[in-house]
Design a protein around this motif. Structure first.
Motif, PDB file in Angstrom:
ATOM      1  N   SER A  10       0.829  -1.205   0.000  1.00 52.85           N
ATOM      2  CA  SER A  10       0.000   0.000   0.000  1.00 52.85           C
ATOM      3  C   SER A  10       0.867   1.261   0.000  1.00 52.85           C
ATOM      4  O   SER A  10       0.574   2.221  -0.722  1.00 52.85           O
ATOM      5  CB  SER A  10      -0.920   0.037   1.217  1.00 52.85           C
ATOM      6  N   ARG A  11       1.933   1.257   0.800  1.00 54.19           N
ATOM      7  CA  ARG A  11       2.840   2.413   0.837  1.00 54.19           C
ATOM      8  C   ARG A  11       3.491   2.632  -0.520  1.00 54.19           C
ATOM      9  O   ARG A  11       3.667   3.768  -0.965  1.00 54.19           O
ATOM     10  CB  ARG A  11       3.902   2.234   1.923  1.00 54.19           C
ATOM     11  N   CYS A  12       3.849   1.544  -1.196  1.00 52.58           N
ATOM     12  CA  CYS A  12       4.440   1.643  -2.528  1.00 52.58           C
ATOM     13  C   CYS A  12       3.448   2.297  -3.498  1.00 52.58           C
ATOM     14  O   CYS A  12       3.789   3.241  -4.219  1.00 52.58           O
ATOM     15  CB  CYS A  12       4.861   0.259  -3.013  1.00 52.58           C
ATOM     16  N   LEU A  13       2.228   1.810  -3.503  1.00 52.22           N
ATOM     17  CA  LEU A  13       1.190   2.358  -4.382  1.00 52.22           C
ATOM     18  C   LEU A  13       0.923   3.828  -4.060  1.00 52.22           C
ATOM     19  O   LEU A  13       0.876   4.672  -4.951  1.00 52.22           O
ATOM     20  CB  LEU A  13      -0.093   1.532  -4.257  1.00 52.22           C
ATOM     21  N   MET A  14       0.748   4.132  -2.777  1.00 54.87           N
ATOM     22  CA  MET A  14       0.425   5.504  -2.370  1.00 54.87           C
ATOM     23  C   MET A  14       1.562   6.465  -2.704  1.00 54.87           C
ATOM     24  O   MET A  14       1.318   7.611  -3.077  1.00 54.87           O
ATOM     25  CB  MET A  14       0.126   5.572  -0.869  1.00 54.87           C
ATOM     26  N   ALA A  15       2.809   6.011  -2.580  1.00 51.66           N
ATOM     27  CA  ALA A  15       3.950   6.895  -2.834  1.00 51.66           C
ATOM     28  C   ALA A  15       3.952   7.403  -4.270  1.00 51.66           C
ATOM     29  O   ALA A  15       4.001   8.610  -4.517  1.00 51.66           O
ATOM     30  CB  ALA A  15       5.256   6.168  -2.514  1.00 51.66           C
ATOM     31  N   TRP A  16       3.885   6.475  -5.228  1.00 51.83           N
ATOM     32  CA  TRP A  16       4.001   6.946  -6.607  1.00 51.83           C
ATOM     33  C   TRP A  16       2.742   7.638  -7.103  1.00 51.83           C
ATOM     34  O   TRP A  16       2.803   8.540  -7.928  1.00 51.83           O
ATOM     35  CB  TRP A  16       4.477   5.853  -7.561  1.00 51.83           C
ATOM     36  N   THR A  17       1.564   7.256  -6.587  1.00 48.26           N
ATOM     37  CA  THR A  17       0.331   7.891  -7.048  1.00 48.26           C
ATOM     38  C   THR A  17       0.106   9.256  -6.401  1.00 48.26           C
ATOM     39  O   THR A  17      -0.757  10.003  -6.848  1.00 48.26           O
ATOM     40  CB  THR A  17      -0.902   6.991  -6.799  1.00 48.26           C
ATOM     41  N   SER A  18       0.872   9.575  -5.363  1.00 49.57           N
ATOM     42  CA  SER A  18       0.745  10.891  -4.727  1.00 49.57           C
ATOM     43  C   SER A  18       1.897  11.818  -5.110  1.00 49.57           C
ATOM     44  O   SER A  18       2.089  12.859  -4.504  1.00 49.57           O
ATOM     45  CB  SER A  18       0.662  10.740  -3.204  1.00 49.57           C
ATOM     46  N   GLY A  19       2.679  11.400  -6.120  1.00 52.94           N
ATOM     47  CA  GLY A  19       3.739  12.268  -6.616  1.00 52.94           C
ATOM     48  C   GLY A  19       5.072  12.120  -5.907  1.00 52.94           C
ATOM     49  O   GLY A  19       5.929  12.988  -6.020  1.00 52.94           O
ATOM     50  N   HIS A  20       5.262  11.010  -5.186  1.00 52.81           N
ATOM     51  CA  HIS A  20       6.514  10.782  -4.462  1.00 52.81           C
ATOM     52  C   HIS A  20       7.116   9.430  -4.841  1.00 52.81           C
ATOM     53  O   HIS A  20       7.329   8.565  -3.979  1.00 52.81           O
ATOM     54  CB  HIS A  20       6.278  10.851  -2.954  1.00 52.81           C
ATOM     55  N   PRO A  21       7.419   9.219  -6.119  1.00 52.24           N
ATOM     56  CA  PRO A  21       7.907   7.904  -6.549  1.00 52.24           C
ATOM     57  C   PRO A  21       9.211   7.489  -5.874  1.00 52.24           C
ATOM     58  O   PRO A  21       9.446   6.299  -5.672  1.00 52.24           O
ATOM     59  CB  PRO A  21       8.077   8.046  -8.057  1.00 52.24           C
ATOM     60  N   GLU A  22      10.043   8.453  -5.492  1.00 53.31           N
ATOM     61  CA  GLU A  22      11.308   8.110  -4.833  1.00 53.31           C
ATOM     62  C   GLU A  22      11.094   7.374  -3.510  1.00 53.31           C
ATOM     63  O   GLU A  22      11.960   6.629  -3.068  1.00 53.31           O
ATOM     64  CB  GLU A  22      12.169   9.363  -4.632  1.00 53.31           C
ATOM     65  N   ASP A  23       9.921   7.547  -2.899  1.00 57.00           N
ATOM     66  CA  ASP A  23       9.619   6.857  -1.638  1.00 57.00           C
ATOM     67  C   ASP A  23       9.382   5.359  -1.833  1.00 57.00           C
ATOM     68  O   ASP A  23       9.318   4.609  -0.864  1.00 57.00           O
ATOM     69  CB  ASP A  23       8.401   7.486  -0.954  1.00 57.00           C
ATOM     70  N   THR A  24       9.249   4.922  -3.086  1.00 52.55           N
ATOM     71  CA  THR A  24       9.087   3.488  -3.343  1.00 52.55           C
ATOM     72  C   THR A  24      10.426   2.758  -3.277  1.00 52.55           C
ATOM     73  O   THR A  24      10.467   1.563  -3.026  1.00 52.55           O
ATOM     74  CB  THR A  24       8.447   3.217  -4.722  1.00 52.55           C
ATOM     75  N   ARG A  25      11.520   3.464  -3.507  1.00 49.19           N
ATOM     76  CA  ARG A  25      12.857   2.851  -3.625  1.00 49.19           C
ATOM     77  C   ARG A  25      13.210   1.929  -2.456  1.00 49.19           C
ATOM     78  O   ARG A  25      13.633   0.798  -2.684  1.00 49.19           O
ATOM     79  CB  ARG A  25      13.892   3.960  -3.797  1.00 49.19           C
ATOM     80  N   PRO A  26      13.044   2.339  -1.193  1.00 48.38           N
ATOM     81  CA  PRO A  26      13.434   1.443  -0.096  1.00 48.38           C
ATOM     82  C   PRO A  26      12.566   0.190   0.033  1.00 48.38           C
ATOM     83  O   PRO A  26      12.920  -0.754   0.723  1.00 48.38           O
ATOM     84  CB  PRO A  26      13.304   2.300   1.166  1.00 48.38           C
ATOM     85  N   LEU A  27      11.427   0.171  -0.656  1.00 53.47           N
ATOM     86  CA  LEU A  27      10.503  -0.958  -0.573  1.00 53.47           C
ATOM     87  C   LEU A  27      10.801  -2.028  -1.628  1.00 53.47           C
ATOM     88  O   LEU A  27      10.269  -3.125  -1.553  1.00 53.47           O
ATOM     89  CB  LEU A  27       9.063  -0.460  -0.743  1.00 53.47           C
ATOM     90  N   LEU A  28      11.636  -1.683  -2.609  1.00 48.07           N
ATOM     91  CA  LEU A  28      11.875  -2.527  -3.771  1.00 48.07           C
ATOM     92  C   LEU A  28      13.187  -3.299  -3.676  1.00 48.07           C
ATOM     93  O   LEU A  28      14.175  -2.781  -3.159  1.00 48.07           O
ATOM     94  CB  LEU A  28      11.955  -1.657  -5.033  1.00 48.07           C
TER      95      LEU A  28
END
Length: 144
Positions: A10-28
Motif C-alpha cells: 500500500s505504501r508503494c502504491l500511495m507513494a508513486w500515485t501521490s507524486g513521491h515515486p522516490e519513496d518506493t525505492r526502499p521498498l523494492l
C-alpha cells in the motif's frame, strides 16, 4: 520481526500515485520486475522511471480491496487519472521483505486515446466490464 506486506504494498502504491515515486525505492528489491499493459521493466531504477512517467497522468488512487496471501499482495484500486478513473489490480510479490515483482492489470486505452475514452459514472462502481480488470479481480479472488 516480519514486515506487514499489505502495508508495504500500500505504501508503494500511495507513494508513486501521490507524486513521491522516490519513496518506493526502499521498498523494492534491486532487481524488481514490473509487468503491465504499457510495458515491462527490470530493476529498481527502471521501475522508478516507469512510475514517474505514469505519475504524470495520475491524480491519486482509491483503494477498494487489499488481499494478502503468503508472499503475494493484491490491491484492487481505481487510479484517478487525467483520462478519468482507471479500474486497476496491482499484484505485488515479496522476497526477503522487499517487493521483487509488480504486475498491473488495467485497460490502457483511456491513457493512449483520452479523447475516445467513454465517461465513467459513479454508478459503475461494482465490477467494470473491462477484460483485464475482470481477469485481475479473478486472480485476486482466487487467493482468498
Amino acid at each position: 520481526m516480519p514486515i506487514d506486506l499489505g502495508d508495504t504494498a500500500s505504501r508503494c502504491l500511495m507513494a508513486w500515485t501521490s507524486g513521491h515515486p522516490e519513496d518506493t525505492r526502499p521498498l523494492l528489491s534491486e532487481d524488481v520486475l514490473f509487468e503491465g499493459p504499457l510495458g515491462t521493466t527490470e530493476g529498481a531504477d527502471a521501475y522508478l522511471h516507469g512510475v514517474r512517467q505514469m505519475g504524470d497522468s495520475v491524480r491519486g488512487v482509491d483503494v477498494e480491496r487489499l488481499i494478502v496471501d503468503g508472499d503475494d499482495v493484491c490491491i484492487v484500486y481505481s487510479l484517478r487519472s487525467s483520462a478519468g478513473p482507471l479500474p486497476t489490480v496491482g499484484w505485488y510479490h515479496f522476497s526477503d521483505d522487499k517487493i521483487d515483482a509488480v504486475r498491473a492489470y488495467f485497460d490502457p486505452r483511456p491513457l493512449l486515446e483520452p479523447q475516445a475514452a467513454p465517461p465513467r459514472t459513479p454508478a459503475a462502481k461494482s465490477r467494470p466490464d473491462i477484460p483485464l480488470f475482470a481477469a485481475g479481480l479473478q486472480i485476486c479472488e482466487s487467493t482468498e
